[in-house]
Design a protein around this motif. Structure first.
Motif, short mmCIF file in Angstrom:
data_model
loop_
_atom_site.label_atom_id
_atom_site.label_comp_id
_atom_site.label_asym_id
_atom_site.label_seq_id
_atom_site.Cartn_x
_atom_site.Cartn_y
_atom_site.Cartn_z
N GLU A 4 19.76 128.46 21.03
CA GLU A 4 20.11 128.68 22.43
C GLU A 4 19.08 128.04 23.36
OE1 GLU A 4 20.59 132.52 25.26
OE2 GLU A 4 21.61 132.60 23.32
N ILE A 5 17.81 128.14 23.02
CA ILE A 5 16.76 127.52 23.85
C ILE A 5 16.90 126.01 23.84
CG2 ILE A 5 14.27 127.15 24.04
CD1 ILE A 5 13.88 130.02 23.09
N TRP A 7 19.63 124.32 23.33
CA TRP A 7 20.84 123.97 24.07
C TRP A 7 20.54 123.94 25.57
CZ3 TRP A 7 24.20 125.90 27.73
CH2 TRP A 7 25.46 125.31 27.79
N TYR A 8 19.86 124.98 26.07
CA TYR A 8 19.51 125.01 27.50
C TYR A 8 18.49 123.92 27.85
CZ TYR A 8 22.06 129.31 28.42
OH TYR A 8 23.05 130.24 28.59
N ASN A 10 18.19 121.03 26.43
CA ASN A 10 18.93 119.77 26.43
C ASN A 10 19.67 119.58 27.76
OD1 ASN A 10 20.16 117.41 25.65
ND2 ASN A 10 21.60 118.38 24.27
N ARG A 11 20.37 120.62 28.19
CA ARG A 11 21.12 120.51 29.45
C ARG A 11 20.19 120.39 30.65
NH1 ARG A 11 23.65 120.72 25.11
NH2 ARG A 11 25.90 120.85 25.13
N ALA A 12 19.11 121.16 30.67
CA ALA A 12 18.19 121.14 31.80
C ALA A 12 17.47 119.79 31.92
CB ALA A 12 17.16 122.26 31.67
N ASP A 70 18.73 119.91 18.30
CA ASP A 70 19.73 120.97 18.45
C ASP A 70 20.79 120.87 17.36
OD1 ASP A 70 21.23 123.04 19.45
OD2 ASP A 70 21.99 121.93 21.19
#
Length: 143
Positions: A4-5, A7-8, A10-12, A70
């Protein structure tokens, strides 16, 4: 790190890259047109452009590292450098890869040009010492 970290992260980092590279391109246009940003001298615009370019590059490296690490989707290091080979959204990942490849080409050529300019002036002569703008050429035309 948990999935989850990553994933976030990567998006951020992707969103930050998008904003930073947009600002870098606009500053690059301003530098090329010799435009002034209110409150900054011209060399400040160049310095801001270089600093934000470096920051955007660091965030891009973090974005690629987070995407490869990820496990949510299977993106390999090869997918990061060779366009349109990924199984996961090949069009969008391929466009990102093409962007990375173009950015690397710009970075490498700008470093080579800067290095070539230093090489020409390191021998004690300006880069255009025998050109029409040199003092020697002007002196011979007048006599």
């Amino acid at each position: 790190m948990s999935d989850e970290i990553l994933w976030y992260a990567n998006r951020a980092t992707g969103a930050v890259c998008l904003v930073l590279f947009t600002v870098v391109v606009l500053l690059g246009i301003a530098v090329r047109l010799r435009a002034r940003i209110p409150g900054l001298p011209r060399f400040g615009t160049v310095s801001l452009h270089r600093t934000l370019s470096l920051s955007a590059t660091v965030f891009l490296v973090l974005h690629i590292a987070a995407a490869v690490a990820d496990d949510y989707v299977n993106i390999t290091v090869v997918d990061a450098f060779l366009p349109f080979l990924s199984d996961y959204q090949p069009l969008w990942l391929g466009l990102g890869t093409v962007s990375l490849d173009l950015m690397l080409a710009v970075l490498i050529t700008s470093l080579l040009i800067r290095g070539a300019g230093n090489c020409a002036t390191s021998h004690g002569q300006p880069a255009a010492s025998n050109g029409p703008a040199s003092g020697e050429a002007r002196a011979t035309r007048r006599s």
